[in-house]
Scaffold this motif. Structure first.
Motif, PDB file in Angstrom:
ATOM      1  N   PHE A  17      34.308   0.802  35.945  1.00  0.00           N
ATOM      2  CA  PHE A  17      35.455   1.589  35.490  1.00  0.00           C
ATOM      3  C   PHE A  17      36.516   0.611  34.979  1.00  0.00           C
ATOM      4  O   PHE A  17      36.880  -0.339  35.683  1.00  0.00           O
ATOM      5  CB  PHE A  17      36.009   2.445  36.631  1.00  0.00           C
ATOM      6  N   HIS A  18      37.002   0.846  33.751  1.00  0.00           N
ATOM      7  CA  HIS A  18      37.920  -0.096  33.112  1.00  0.00           C
ATOM      8  C   HIS A  18      39.208   0.605  32.659  1.00  0.00           C
ATOM      9  O   HIS A  18      39.176   1.782  32.261  1.00  0.00           O
ATOM     10  CB  HIS A  18      37.266  -0.734  31.883  1.00  0.00           C
ATOM     11  N   GLU A  19      40.293  -0.155  32.674  1.00  0.00           N
ATOM     12  CA  GLU A  19      41.500   0.317  31.999  1.00  0.00           C
ATOM     13  C   GLU A  19      41.344   0.057  30.502  1.00  0.00           C
ATOM     14  O   GLU A  19      40.671  -0.895  30.096  1.00  0.00           O
ATOM     15  CB  GLU A  19      42.727  -0.412  32.530  1.00  0.00           C
ATOM     16  N   VAL A  20      41.936   0.910  29.688  1.00  0.00           N
ATOM     17  CA  VAL A  20      41.886   0.763  28.233  1.00  0.00           C
ATOM     18  C   VAL A  20      43.189   0.107  27.777  1.00  0.00           C
ATOM     19  O   VAL A  20      44.282   0.635  28.014  1.00  0.00           O
ATOM     20  CB  VAL A  20      41.680   2.123  27.541  1.00  0.00           C
ATOM     21  N   LEU A  21      43.066  -1.049  27.117  1.00  0.00           N
ATOM     22  CA  LEU A  21      44.235  -1.784  26.656  1.00  0.00           C
ATOM     23  C   LEU A  21      44.713  -1.315  25.292  1.00  0.00           C
ATOM     24  O   LEU A  21      45.783  -1.708  24.840  1.00  0.00           O
ATOM     25  CB  LEU A  21      43.923  -3.283  26.594  1.00  0.00           C
ATOM     26  N   GLY A  22      43.882  -0.490  24.636  1.00  0.00           N
ATOM     27  CA  GLY A  22      44.253   0.022  23.323  1.00  0.00           C
ATOM     28  C   GLY A  22      43.052   0.026  22.400  1.00  0.00           C
ATOM     29  O   GLY A  22      41.947  -0.393  22.765  1.00  0.00           O
ATOM     30  N   ALA A  23      43.268   0.506  21.192  1.00  0.00           N
ATOM     31  CA  ALA A  23      42.208   0.493  20.191  1.00  0.00           C
ATOM     32  C   ALA A  23      42.124  -0.892  19.578  1.00  0.00           C
ATOM     33  O   ALA A  23      43.147  -1.525  19.280  1.00  0.00           O
ATOM     34  CB  ALA A  23      42.473   1.542  19.121  1.00  0.00           C
ATOM     35  N   ALA A  24      40.894  -1.394  19.402  1.00  0.00           N
ATOM     36  CA  ALA A  24      40.697  -2.733  18.848  1.00  0.00           C
ATOM     37  C   ALA A  24      40.574  -2.647  17.337  1.00  0.00           C
ATOM     38  O   ALA A  24      39.799  -1.834  16.820  1.00  0.00           O
ATOM     39  CB  ALA A  24      39.441  -3.356  19.436  1.00  0.00           C
ATOM     40  N   PRO A  25      41.331  -3.468  16.601  1.00  0.00           N
ATOM     41  CA  PRO A  25      41.204  -3.487  15.136  1.00  0.00           C
ATOM     42  C   PRO A  25      39.794  -3.907  14.731  1.00  0.00           C
ATOM     43  O   PRO A  25      39.126  -4.655  15.448  1.00  0.00           O
ATOM     44  CB  PRO A  25      42.243  -4.527  14.699  1.00  0.00           C
ATOM     45  N   PRO A  26      39.304  -3.439  13.589  1.00  0.00           N
ATOM     46  CA  PRO A  26      37.956  -3.815  13.133  1.00  0.00           C
ATOM     47  C   PRO A  26      37.811  -5.325  12.986  1.00  0.00           C
ATOM     48  O   PRO A  26      38.723  -6.002  12.514  1.00  0.00           O
ATOM     49  CB  PRO A  26      37.833  -3.106  11.782  1.00  0.00           C
TER      50      PRO A  26
ATOM     51  N   LEU B 139      34.144  -2.186  23.216  1.00  0.00           N
ATOM     52  CA  LEU B 139      33.001  -1.287  23.103  1.00  0.00           C
ATOM     53  C   LEU B 139      33.430  -0.005  22.405  1.00  0.00           C
ATOM     54  O   LEU B 139      34.567   0.456  22.579  1.00  0.00           O
ATOM     55  CB  LEU B 139      32.449  -0.937  24.489  1.00  0.00           C
ATOM     56  N   PRO B 140      32.537   0.624  21.641  1.00  0.00           N
ATOM     57  CA  PRO B 140      32.868   1.907  21.013  1.00  0.00           C
ATOM     58  C   PRO B 140      32.809   3.041  22.030  1.00  0.00           C
ATOM     59  O   PRO B 140      31.965   3.035  22.936  1.00  0.00           O
ATOM     60  CB  PRO B 140      31.793   2.057  19.940  1.00  0.00           C
ATOM     61  N   ASP B 141      33.721   4.010  21.889  1.00  0.00           N
ATOM     62  CA  ASP B 141      33.671   5.165  22.777  1.00  0.00           C
ATOM     63  C   ASP B 141      32.691   6.195  22.225  1.00  0.00           C
ATOM     64  O   ASP B 141      31.916   5.913  21.303  1.00  0.00           O
ATOM     65  CB  ASP B 141      35.062   5.754  22.971  1.00  0.00           C
ATOM     66  N   GLU B 142      32.736   7.406  22.747  1.00  0.00           N
ATOM     67  CA  GLU B 142      31.774   8.430  22.360  1.00  0.00           C
ATOM     68  C   GLU B 142      31.882   8.798  20.881  1.00  0.00           C
ATOM     69  O   GLU B 142      30.885   9.201  20.261  1.00  0.00           O
ATOM     70  CB  GLU B 142      31.977   9.697  23.201  1.00  0.00           C
ATOM     71  N   GLN B 143      33.066   8.677  20.292  1.00  0.00           N
ATOM     72  CA  GLN B 143      33.267   9.021  18.883  1.00  0.00           C
ATOM     73  C   GLN B 143      33.169   7.796  17.967  1.00  0.00           C
ATOM     74  O   GLN B 143      33.344   7.909  16.752  1.00  0.00           O
ATOM     75  CB  GLN B 143      34.632   9.682  18.670  1.00  0.00           C
ATOM     76  N   GLY B 144      32.914   6.617  18.535  1.00  0.00           N
ATOM     77  CA  GLY B 144      32.786   5.412  17.728  1.00  0.00           C
ATOM     78  C   GLY B 144      34.043   4.592  17.627  1.00  0.00           C
ATOM     79  O   GLY B 144      34.050   3.547  16.951  1.00  0.00           O
ATOM     80  N   THR B 145      35.148   5.013  18.241  1.00  0.00           N
ATOM     81  CA  THR B 145      36.382   4.241  18.216  1.00  0.00           C
ATOM     82  C   THR B 145      36.232   3.001  19.088  1.00  0.00           C
ATOM     83  O   THR B 145      35.819   3.096  20.246  1.00  0.00           O
ATOM     84  CB  THR B 145      37.559   5.089  18.725  1.00  0.00           C
ATOM     85  N   ARG B 146      36.573   1.839  18.527  1.00  0.00           N
ATOM     86  CA  ARG B 146      36.463   0.592  19.277  1.00  0.00           C
ATOM     87  C   ARG B 146      37.611   0.473  20.273  1.00  0.00           C
ATOM     88  O   ARG B 146      38.782   0.505  19.895  1.00  0.00           O
ATOM     89  CB  ARG B 146      36.467  -0.607  18.327  1.00  0.00           C
ATOM     90  N   LEU B 147      37.240   0.348  21.551  1.00  0.00           N
ATOM     91  CA  LEU B 147      38.236   0.261  22.613  1.00  0.00           C
ATOM     92  C   LEU B 147      38.290  -1.154  23.159  1.00  0.00           C
ATOM     93  O   LEU B 147      37.252  -1.790  23.408  1.00  0.00           O
ATOM     94  CB  LEU B 147      37.912   1.239  23.747  1.00  0.00           C
ATOM     95  N   ASP B 148      39.521  -1.621  23.341  1.00  0.00           N
ATOM     96  CA  ASP B 148      39.751  -2.916  23.962  1.00  0.00           C
ATOM     97  C   ASP B 148      39.900  -2.669  25.460  1.00  0.00           C
ATOM     98  O   ASP B 148      40.874  -2.049  25.905  1.00  0.00           O
ATOM     99  CB  ASP B 148      41.014  -3.545  23.374  1.00  0.00           C
ATOM    100  N   LEU B 149      38.906  -3.144  26.242  1.00  0.00           N
ATOM    101  CA  LEU B 149      38.855  -2.818  27.669  1.00  0.00           C
ATOM    102  C   LEU B 149      39.295  -4.005  28.511  1.00  0.00           C
ATOM    103  O   LEU B 149      38.965  -5.168  28.214  1.00  0.00           O
ATOM    104  CB  LEU B 149      37.436  -2.404  28.074  1.00  0.00           C
ATOM    105  N   GLY B 150      40.011  -3.687  29.562  1.00  0.00           N
ATOM    106  CA  GLY B 150      40.397  -4.714  30.507  1.00  0.00           C
ATOM    107  C   GLY B 150      39.271  -5.008  31.472  1.00  0.00           C
ATOM    108  O   GLY B 150      38.172  -4.432  31.383  1.00  0.00           O
TER     109      GLY B 150
END
Length: 768
Positions: free
Chosen positions: A111-120, A135-146
């Motif tokens: 389980f991770h905190e989300v630091l924000g969306a990662a730029p391409p 990592l990409p989420d379920e919709q493909g948005t790149r998430l910057d994870l702690g």
């Protein structure tokens, strides 16, 4: 009836009663190739030290056991093999894709905190340049994870259920342990400090470096308040199967290290049932033919030996069941084969008794029989010990089916010795005490010489005037076999090369060319297509995963209609190399062990002659399979090692007689002694060989593809082994004896204590 006979009769009755009880009250443990199912060999991909390997493998095994128990497979078997392998047997599982998907997953839940969306195109922190988990989420948005704040180890239970009220569909509910629940409350409380809709208000749930759910913390949750510590729910548009598999993975826990499937075998239950029926028919027909044959040759005593043979079958089967031995297809074949071999000890005894009656016609039948048992004991012991050595090597150096064959062969040898030396002896001694049996020589079967012995006595062929000529013939046979290996090549099975072999049964007949064209159009142009038994299609490929196999079967179904998988073998290249290497090591160890044993029991020249004959037999059997284009696989290896045992058995019987005759006639030329020994033991060799041939012919005709190759290898091996024990081992020993000055051996003594005759006594002519 003497006291010794009474003891044997009581012991035989007691063992038979126990065996019958076990047979009637216990069921055999069938291997997957007889009951159907899937067998996998898993290997850890990385580990540090030997101790860590074993410890990690044991932990991995326990995690897999929990997962498989949750799958609902009846009576699964999980065992550790070596330091980093685990063998998994799943009865009745015909589609290994589901099992492999669950078993092979590492299941690292975090389980991770989300630091924000990662730029391409970015995967490092702009402040420090350190690598981030993106990592990409379920919709493909790149998430910057702690960093991971909570692992799957904190989950107490996971349950899949259908959430109808909130239209969430299939959901996985998680229950946390107490301390992990506090971490969950803290993580969600920190996320709740960000405004609604902000990416940082999300919590990412990651399974094996894949985001499976990343929900926003509900707006009603206040900053630092967090969600209740008892548990949470994972939603993600799961199907029922996906939700259940996810809950199963989480409940089972994470594997300590990743694993890969290095071997996979799937056998349809129809193949197993057919193999059992075929082996049962072969056993009945072969045993009946053997019983009729020995009854015809040895009359009443032959019939009593047949009764002992039936007792052997009951005892060996009860031993297999009572010891919990898993009965596999090669093991079943070994059990059937041992029925033919069990008659050998009786034949040895009866032929020695015939010799006693022929040499001293006035002696009593009981006396001749007792002497026959005494004089045959050394040959019986040596021949069975050599077979036990081969069986032991099969068990310790083999794997899978070959190991099972070694166990059943060893049990068969021990049971056959008990049958011959206790049961048959008790029955024949009781019969020999009857005046009717003793007086009427045509009834007892041993008071008159057999037809083979009579013919040999009349002809008295001079076999070894020029022993080198026989060695030349054997050399030519070996050269033909080697030519087959070089010209045609050896068709190594999937077990030794790696790859995948799948056999399908189709509702509509499909010829090879049509199947080849269909699979080529589907992208499987490199697959080797052949026909298997009863019109089935056999497909052999290189690397092919379970999804690829499913696509292959679907393509084949377009031409063949309903397509059923009846056999599936997948061997990784590393395991194939290891099996091939172990097979060569096993053969080398067999040769060395047999050489050492025979050198101690006989003379080094006799030992070398026997080993030369053994190697001669191995090369010819392999060469014959090369010329015939038959596959060389694990079952063939079991047959080959059995041929080695049979070849040594024949040589042991001949050299045992040479040793006995030479010790009593030290001034007689060795070539003459060898000729007499061969002629005296030929009746035993012929009668024993015929007993085994009945069983093997029945297996070859009724046994299907796998057992046919097994029986064919043994048929060739028995014929060649019979030849080599006389015309290769003996001439080889005669040639070697020309270079030694050691004395003749003394029965039962080590060859090092004996002194040989002068070299001029080794010539066939008169003494010089």
């Amino acid at each position: 009836m003497t006291r010794a006979t009474t003891v044997r009769a009581v012991l035989a009755a007691a063992v038979l009663l126990v065996s019958v009880f076990i047979t009637l009250t216990m069921s055999p443990r069938l291997g997957l190739d007889l009951q159907g199912g899937t067998r996998m060999v898993l290997q850890a991909k990385d580990s540090a030290t030997v101790e860590a390997d074993r410890e990690t493998t044991d932990r991995t095994l326990e995690v897999l056991r929990q997962r498989i128990d949750s799958l609902g497979v009846a009576e699964p078997v999980l065992t550790r093999s070596g330091e980093d392998r685990i063998i998994v047997e799943l009865p009745d599982v015909q589609d290994p894709r589901q099992a492999a998907a669950v078993i092979g997953r590492t299941a690292q839940l975090s389980f991770h905190e989300v630091l924000g969306a990662a730029p391409p195109g970015t995967d490092t922190a702009p402040e420090t340049g350190e690598k981030r988990l993106i990592l990409p989420d379920e919709q493909g948005t790149r998430l910057d994870l702690g960093p991971s704040r909570l692992s799957g180890a904190g989950v107490k239970d996971a349950t899949a259920f259908f959430e109808a009220q909130q239209a969430a569909g299939w959901t996985v509910k998680l229950d946390f342990h107490k301390d992990a629940g506090k971490d969950w409350t803290k993580l969600t409380g920190e996320a709740a400090c960000h405004p609604a809709g902000d990416e940082r208000r999300r919590v990412a749930i990651v399974l094996d470096e894949k985001v499976i759910s990343s929900p926003q913390v509900d707006p009603s949750v206040g900053c630092q308040a967090g969600l209740p510590s008892g548990g949470t729910q994972i939603t993600g548009s799961f199907t029922a199967k996906e939700a259940r598999d996810l809950a199963l993975l989480i409940t089972g826990g994470a594997l300590p290290v990743p694993v890969e499937i290095v071997e996979q075998r799937t056998v349809g239950p129809t193949l197993g049932a057919a193999a059992i029926d075929a082996s049962a028919q072969a056993a009945l027909i072969g045993a009946a033919a053997t019983a009729l044959f020995i009854t015809f040759v040895y009359r009443l005593f032959g019939a009593l030996a047949a009764v002992a043979l039936a007792a052997y079958g009951v005892i060996s089967y009860a031993a297999l069941v009572g010891l919990g031995v898993t009965l596999t297809l090669p093991g079943l074949a070994g059990f059937v084969l041992a029925i033919g071999m069990a008659v050998d000890a009786n034949v040895l005894v009866f032929e020695r008794a015939r010799e006693e009656c022929q040499d001293r016609p006035t002696r009593t039948l009981r006396s001749a029989l007792t002497t026959g048992f005494q004089k045959a004991f050394s040959a019986v012991a040596d021949s069975n010990i050599t077979t036990l050595l081969a069986a032991g090597l099969l068990f310790f150096l083999g794997s899978g089916p070959v190991k099972g064959f070694g166990v059943t062969l060893a049990i068969g040898v021990i049971a056959s010795m008990f049958s011959a030396l206790v049961i048959a002896r008790a029955l024949t001694e009781i019969a020999a005490g009857s005046r009717f049996v003793s007086d009427y020589r045509g009834v007892n079967g041993i008071a008159r010489p057999g037809s083979v012995r009579t013919w040999l006595t009349r002809k008295d062929p001079q076999l070894f005037r020029k022993p080198v000529q026989w060695l030349v013939i054997s050399t030519v046979l070996v050269a033909v076999a080697v030519a087959g290996i070089v010209v045609r090549g050896v068709d190594l099975g999937v077990e030794f090369t790696g790859g995948r072999l799948v056999e399908y049964s189709t509702s509509r007949p499909v010829d090879v060319e049509t199947a080849r064209s269909t699979l080529a159009d589907a992208g499987f142009g490199d697959a080797e297509i052949t026909t298997a038994g009863d019109g089935d299609i056999s497909v052999r490929t290189g690397k092919l995963d379970n999804d690829g196999e499913h696509a292959l079967r679907t393509a084949l179904a377009t031409e063949g209609g309903e397509t059923t998988k009846v056999r599936d073998e997948l061997i990784g290249p590393s395991l194939g190399d290891e099996l091939r290497r172990n097979a060569l090591i096993a053969l080398g160890v067999v040769v060395l062990v047999q050489l050492a044993y025979l050198a101690v029991r006989f003379r080094w020249t006799f030992a070398v002659g026997s080993v030369i004959a053994m190697v001669h037999d191995v090369i010819i059997v392999v060469g014959a399979f090369a010329w015939l284009g038959r596959p060389v696989d694990g079952i063939f290896l079991a047959a080959l090692l059995t041929v080695i045992g049979y070849s040594v058995n024949d040589s042991v019987v001949v050299f045992d007689r040479v040793r006995e005759l030479w010790a009593g006639n030290r001034k007689t030329p060795l070539a003459t002694i060898a000729r007499r020994a061969v002629l005296q033991t030929v009746p035993r060799t012929v009668n024993t060989g015929m007993g085994a041939l009945f069983i093997l012919v029945a297996l070859a005709v009724l046994g299907g593809d796998s057992l046919t190759d097994f029986a064919l290898a043994l048929l060739i091996g028995i014929v060649v082994g019979t030849w080599s024990s006389v015309f290769t081992a003996v001439p080889g020993a005669l040639v070697l004896e020309r270079t030694t000055t050691a004395p003749p051996p003394v029965p039962g003594k080590s060859s090092r204590r004996a002194r040989a005759p002068r070299r001029d006594l080794l010539d066939n002519g008169a003494r010089v």
